[in-house]
Design an enzyme around this catalytic site. Structure first.
Site, mmCIF file in Angstrom:
data_model
loop_
_atom_site.group_PDB
_atom_site.id
_atom_site.type_symbol
_atom_site.label_atom_id
_atom_site.label_comp_id
_atom_site.label_asym_id
_atom_site.label_seq_id
_atom_site.Cartn_x
_atom_site.Cartn_y
_atom_site.Cartn_z
ATOM 1 C CB SER A 33 18.374 -6.854 6.355
ATOM 2 O OG SER A 33 18.248 -7.221 4.998
ATOM 3 C CB THR B 61 -0.919 0.048 1.240
ATOM 4 O OG1 THR B 61 -0.114 -0.210 2.392
ATOM 5 C CG2 THR B 61 -2.027 -0.989 1.148
ATOM 6 C CG ASP B 62 5.171 1.261 0.944
ATOM 7 O OD1 ASP B 62 4.896 0.593 -0.083
ATOM 8 O OD2 ASP B 62 6.284 1.187 1.515
ATOM 9 C CG ASP C 214 10.509 -1.632 4.096
ATOM 10 O OD1 ASP C 214 9.354 -1.851 4.495
ATOM 11 O OD2 ASP C 214 11.018 -2.200 3.116
ATOM 12 C CD GLU D 299 16.097 -0.764 -0.431
ATOM 13 O OE1 GLU D 299 16.547 -0.425 0.673
ATOM 14 O OE2 GLU D 299 16.128 -1.917 -0.855
ATOM 15 C CG LEU E 170 11.878 -9.981 9.026
ATOM 16 C CD1 LEU E 170 12.436 -10.820 10.175
ATOM 17 C CD2 LEU E 170 10.427 -9.613 9.313
ATOM 18 N N GLY F 147 17.042 -11.155 3.667
ATOM 19 C CA GLY F 147 16.219 -11.888 2.706
ATOM 20 C C GLY F 147 14.961 -12.491 3.295
#
Ligand code: GLA
Length: 373
Positions: free
Chosen positions: A133, A41-42, A178, A166, A131, A128
């Site tokens: 990283s 959704t972001d 994130d 990113e 979560l 991977g």
């Protein structure tokens, strides 16, 4: 200077002092995150509800003896070298170094000078597993650069720079969830975030519940996983519906007018936003868990980002007494599942579900709660 080759090395994880021969000037850390509700959704300007996990990534910085940045990732036992103050179009190095290059370059783009550095990274955030990283690395690196230079950068701005790192340096056209979670969430609350305005509230977990995270053992790679393709489909769906973003389409029935697969992609996003908004009103653990179950079904059937191993693990969790709800978490295509379970039972439920779970030779692993924590 080129973009820097990553060299593997023998000797295993080593401390900053052992690698660079002196103590670091600063050391900062940031957590990984697990998302409870609001998946994919972001980047549609929608709503998310992640929380920080206990595992963190730590970045230590000190002055470099020469004019270059020297990077060391302890867990990978990998080194890389980057030019300091290098050209903006310096090619991205492989592996962990690309994230650090991105953080350094974006920090400089904000107008802050970065001296030649020795950089040491160590992380307990599983890689991977969905979560975040990479967000933990970006936020920890940017915090360390802020501490070193005294730059006036808010936590929100750090999240935005991490996201840009990113997108521009790792090639993943990700949203802001994130990095916002890593920069602003804690492990005791849910971060309810409007990704368009960045308005946010820290909410308590539903009463009587705690979080369980199990890795499916199926590795995933964001960039190669169809993530960017899903995002493009959503943008196309919004365009055809005449909306700025799918967040602005409140009624799932509107999606029916679209061709496949855009119709199902849009339906996922619209119903998922609704689930997050309902959860933000404050639901019982049972009602929250129902939204998580519905989210998984939607991610599996409409968004098509699940895989059989995740479906099997989620089904096992959903069938276990004490589990209020379960779903895949993160981008999907592998990685971890999150469940909301009765307080005090997460470790025991995690162990028993992992014993039952054995798909195509995969092995489940309880990541939260941490063993022995
Ligand atoms: C990845 C991205 C996030 C978000 C999730 C899916 O974690 O980095 O921005 O889109 O996938 O919800």
């Amino acid at each position: 200077m080129s973009g820097g080759a990553a060299e593997g090395g023998a000797g295993g994880a080593r401390a900053y002092e052992a690698v660079f021969g002196a103590a670091p000037a600063v050391r900062e850390s940031a957590p990984g995150r697990v998302n409870l509700l609001g998946e994919h959704t972001d980047y549609n300007d929608g709503f998310v509800m992640p929380t920080a996990i206990p595992q963190r990534t730590t970045v230590a910085l000190g002055p470099s003896p020469d004019g270059r940045h020297h990077l060391y990732a302890a867990d990978l036992d990998e080194r890389a070298t980057l030019s300091a103050g290098g050209a903006a179009d310096e090619p991205a190095p492989p592996g962990f170094a690309r994230y650090l290059l991105g953080c350094i370059r974006l920090f400089e783009r904000e107008g802050f000078a970065v001296p030649p550095l020795c950089v040491h990274v160590s992380s307990r955030v599983p890689m991977g597993a969905g979560l975040s990283s990479s967000a933990a690395l970006e936020v920890a690196a940017l915090r360390a650069l802020r501490s070193l230079t005294g730059a006036a950068l808010s936590d929100e701005r750090i999240a935005e720079l991490g996201q840009r790192a990113e997108i521009e340096f790792a090639g993943v056209n990700c949203g802001i969830m994130d990095q916002m979670a890593s920069s602003l969430a804690d492990a005791r609350h849910l971060l309810f975030l409007d990704t368009r305005t960045l308005a946010r509230r820290l909410l308590p977990l539903p009463a009587g519940a705690e979080i369980l995270v199990i890795d499916s053992g199926v590795a995933r790679t964001l960039a190669s996983s169809g993530y960017n393709e899903r995002r493009a489909e959503c943008e196309e769906a919004a365009r055809r519906l005449g909306a700025r973003a799918l967040r602005d389409v409140p009624d799932p029935a509107a999606a029916a007018a679209l061709p496949e697969p855009l119709s199902r992609r849009a339906r996922h996003v619209i119903t998922e936003n609704r689930r997050v908004l309902e959860a933000a009103e404050g639901l019982s653990a049972g009602a929250f868990g129902e939204r998580m179950n519905a989210s998984h079904a939607s991610l599996r059937d409409d968004y098509e980002v699940s895989v059989p191993a995740l479906d099997a693990l989620v089904a096992l969790l959903q069938a276990t007494p004490g589990v209020f709800g379960a779903r895949l978490t993160g981008a999907g295509f592998g990685g971890a599942c999150v469940a909301l379970v009765a307080s005090g039972q997460a470790a025991a439920i995690g162990e028993s579900v992992c014993r039952e779970y054995d798909t195509a030779g995969q092995r489940g692993r309880v990541l939260v709660p941490e063993r022995g924590a």
